[in-house]
Scaffold this motif. Sequence first.
Motif, short mmCIF file in Angstrom:
data_model
loop_
_atom_site.label_atom_id
_atom_site.label_comp_id
_atom_site.label_asym_id
_atom_site.label_seq_id
_atom_site.Cartn_x
_atom_site.Cartn_y
_atom_site.Cartn_z
N THR A 1 0.79 -1.23 0.00
CA THR A 1 0.00 0.00 0.00
C THR A 1 0.82 1.28 0.00
O THR A 1 0.26 2.35 -0.21
N GLN A 2 2.13 1.18 0.22
CA GLN A 2 2.94 2.39 0.30
C GLN A 2 4.18 2.35 -0.59
O GLN A 2 4.46 3.31 -1.29
N ASP A 3 4.90 1.26 -0.57
CA ASP A 3 6.18 1.22 -1.29
C ASP A 3 6.46 -0.21 -1.75
O ASP A 3 7.23 -0.93 -1.12
N PRO A 4 5.87 -0.63 -2.88
CA PRO A 4 6.04 -2.01 -3.33
C PRO A 4 7.47 -2.38 -3.73
O PRO A 4 7.84 -3.55 -3.70
N PHE A 5 8.26 -1.38 -4.12
CA PHE A 5 9.62 -1.65 -4.56
C PHE A 5 10.60 -0.78 -3.76
O PHE A 5 11.24 0.13 -4.30
N PRO A 6 10.74 -1.03 -2.46
CA PRO A 6 11.60 -0.17 -1.63
C PRO A 6 13.07 -0.38 -1.92
O PRO A 6 13.50 -1.49 -2.26
N ASP A 7 13.85 0.72 -1.77
CA ASP A 7 15.29 0.57 -1.88
C ASP A 7 15.81 0.03 -0.55
O ASP A 7 15.05 -0.20 0.40
N ALA A 8 17.13 -0.18 -0.46
CA ALA A 8 17.71 -0.82 0.72
C ALA A 8 17.45 -0.02 1.99
O ALA A 8 17.13 -0.59 3.05
N ILE A 9 17.59 1.30 1.91
CA ILE A 9 17.40 2.13 3.09
C ILE A 9 15.94 2.12 3.54
O ILE A 9 15.63 1.94 4.72
N SER A 10 15.03 2.30 2.60
CA SER A 10 13.60 2.27 2.93
C SER A 10 13.20 0.93 3.50
O SER A 10 12.41 0.83 4.45
N ASN A 11 13.75 -0.13 2.93
CA ASN A 11 13.42 -1.47 3.39
C ASN A 11 13.85 -1.67 4.84
O ASN A 11 13.12 -2.24 5.65
N GLN A 12 15.03 -1.16 5.20
CA GLN A 12 15.51 -1.29 6.58
C GLN A 12 14.64 -0.46 7.52
O GLN A 12 14.32 -0.91 8.63
N GLU A 13 14.25 0.74 7.09
CA GLU A 13 13.43 1.59 7.94
C GLU A 13 12.05 0.97 8.18
O GLU A 13 11.53 0.99 9.30
N ILE A 14 11.47 0.40 7.13
CA ILE A 14 10.15 -0.22 7.27
C ILE A 14 10.22 -1.42 8.21
O ILE A 14 9.39 -1.59 9.10
N SER A 15 11.22 -2.26 8.01
CA SER A 15 11.34 -3.47 8.84
C SER A 15 11.59 -3.10 10.30
O SER A 15 11.06 -3.76 11.21
N ALA A 16 12.38 -2.05 10.54
CA ALA A 16 12.63 -1.63 11.92
C ALA A 16 11.35 -1.12 12.57
O ALA A 16 11.05 -1.43 13.73
N GLN A 17 10.56 -0.34 11.82
CA GLN A 17 9.34 0.23 12.38
C GLN A 17 8.31 -0.85 12.68
O GLN A 17 7.66 -0.82 13.74
N VAL A 18 8.13 -1.81 11.79
CA VAL A 18 7.12 -2.85 12.04
C VAL A 18 7.53 -3.73 13.22
O VAL A 18 6.67 -4.24 13.94
N TRP A 19 8.85 -3.91 13.41
CA TRP A 19 9.30 -4.69 14.58
C TRP A 19 8.96 -3.95 15.87
O TRP A 19 8.48 -4.55 16.83
N VAL A 20 9.23 -2.64 15.89
CA VAL A 20 8.88 -1.84 17.07
C VAL A 20 7.38 -1.89 17.32
O VAL A 20 6.92 -2.05 18.47
N ASN A 21 6.58 -1.76 16.25
CA ASN A 21 5.13 -1.80 16.40
C ASN A 21 4.65 -3.15 16.92
O ASN A 21 3.74 -3.23 17.76
N ALA A 22 5.26 -4.23 16.42
CA ALA A 22 4.86 -5.57 16.87
C ALA A 22 5.19 -5.77 18.34
O ALA A 22 4.40 -6.33 19.09
N CYS A 23 6.36 -5.30 18.75
CA CYS A 23 6.73 -5.41 20.17
C CYS A 23 5.76 -4.62 21.05
O CYS A 23 5.34 -5.09 22.11
N ALA A 24 5.40 -3.43 20.60
CA ALA A 24 4.48 -2.59 21.37
C ALA A 24 3.11 -3.25 21.48
O ALA A 24 2.47 -3.21 22.54
N SER A 25 2.64 -3.85 20.39
CA SER A 25 1.31 -4.47 20.40
C SER A 25 1.25 -5.67 21.35
O SER A 25 0.19 -5.97 21.90
N LEU A 26 2.38 -6.34 21.54
CA LEU A 26 2.44 -7.50 22.43
C LEU A 26 3.01 -7.15 23.80
O LEU A 26 3.20 -8.03 24.64
#
Length: 339
Positions: free
Chosen positions: A98-123
């Motif tokens: 829905t936002q970035d189907p073809f992320p570059d390396a930097i964007s990919n790292q930022e997205i993965s870091a944010q979803v990990w933080v969000n997942a930890c917070a939700s649990l």
Amino acid sequence: MNANIIAADDNHQIRRQRRNTFGVIETIGPDDHDSVDVPQTLGIRKDPPASSTVASVPAKQPKCGTRPRPRPRAGDFDELTQAVLDAAIGEYRAIICTQDPFPDAISNQEISAQVWVNACASLDIQIQPTLEIMKLITNRAAEVRGRVKSTARCIVPIAYQLSKLNEDDANRQIVVNLLTKNSYLYRDVVTRKGCLLTPVLPDIVNSMWFKDREDDGVAFSNYFGSEGEAIPLQTVALVCTAIENCLDEYHGGAFKDIAFTSSAYRARYAACLRYLEDFATKTKEAAIIPCLCHNSSSLAGIKHVRAHNAPQLWELLVNDLEAESATREWEGMTFSDKE
């Protein structure tokens, strides 16, 4: 020759002394960033959310047995890490679609870091991820694009009468006609009537994200649109790009598998997105997009999963030369509530 000397001051802080090129001894404190070694991190927030009462724990190494495996799997980790990983991967897939189907390396790292933080917070837990965990998340970008392509491949050849049994010239001509001026977006490719009314787009959208209650479109409706909001334009552009990939496989006449890779289709995706954004701007006063979004279910005969907050489909758009024609075509159009 320079020499480094380690010393402690009265406050028991470690300080380092060195002799410079002129033979003068310099004292370097812990706040001098040019001489302090800073460890490399994954860019993950280490402090738990303010509302969290659970202490941070390190992720356990994967259980690989006696022989190491180069590619760990989610099932190799303990149950708690798996729960966080599953939640992070689900949100990651939603963001990619829905936002970035073809992320570059930097964007990919930022997205993965944010979803990990969000997942930890939700649990309500803080687990420090390893590089293996981050790779398990970022590898899902290619995987989810592959799923979109597979879904499109089940629909596109049938809809456009492409077949491995056809003569090569027949397939080649069909593909040329469809890709010329984005004709595949029309309900009638020959007469170019029914701009954005092709049933292929909503068929792929619903088969990919809204077929079951567990699908990402329903589970992550906050990304795909909820409470009557439209699915993001990036999702539509991704589907359009997948359609073009399927058409490319018949471009030479005979079917030839073409991988839906980032390097090959990132530019095509960007072109599709610009094309759609341009049409959205040029037909804004005609309210084509809100009309299509509001009536998409009855218009295309789409039956969404009946789930709370399920979106009312997607926005669709096109190009400048066709904007005026599309506006005239949509004027006075009425829609039935019958599916």
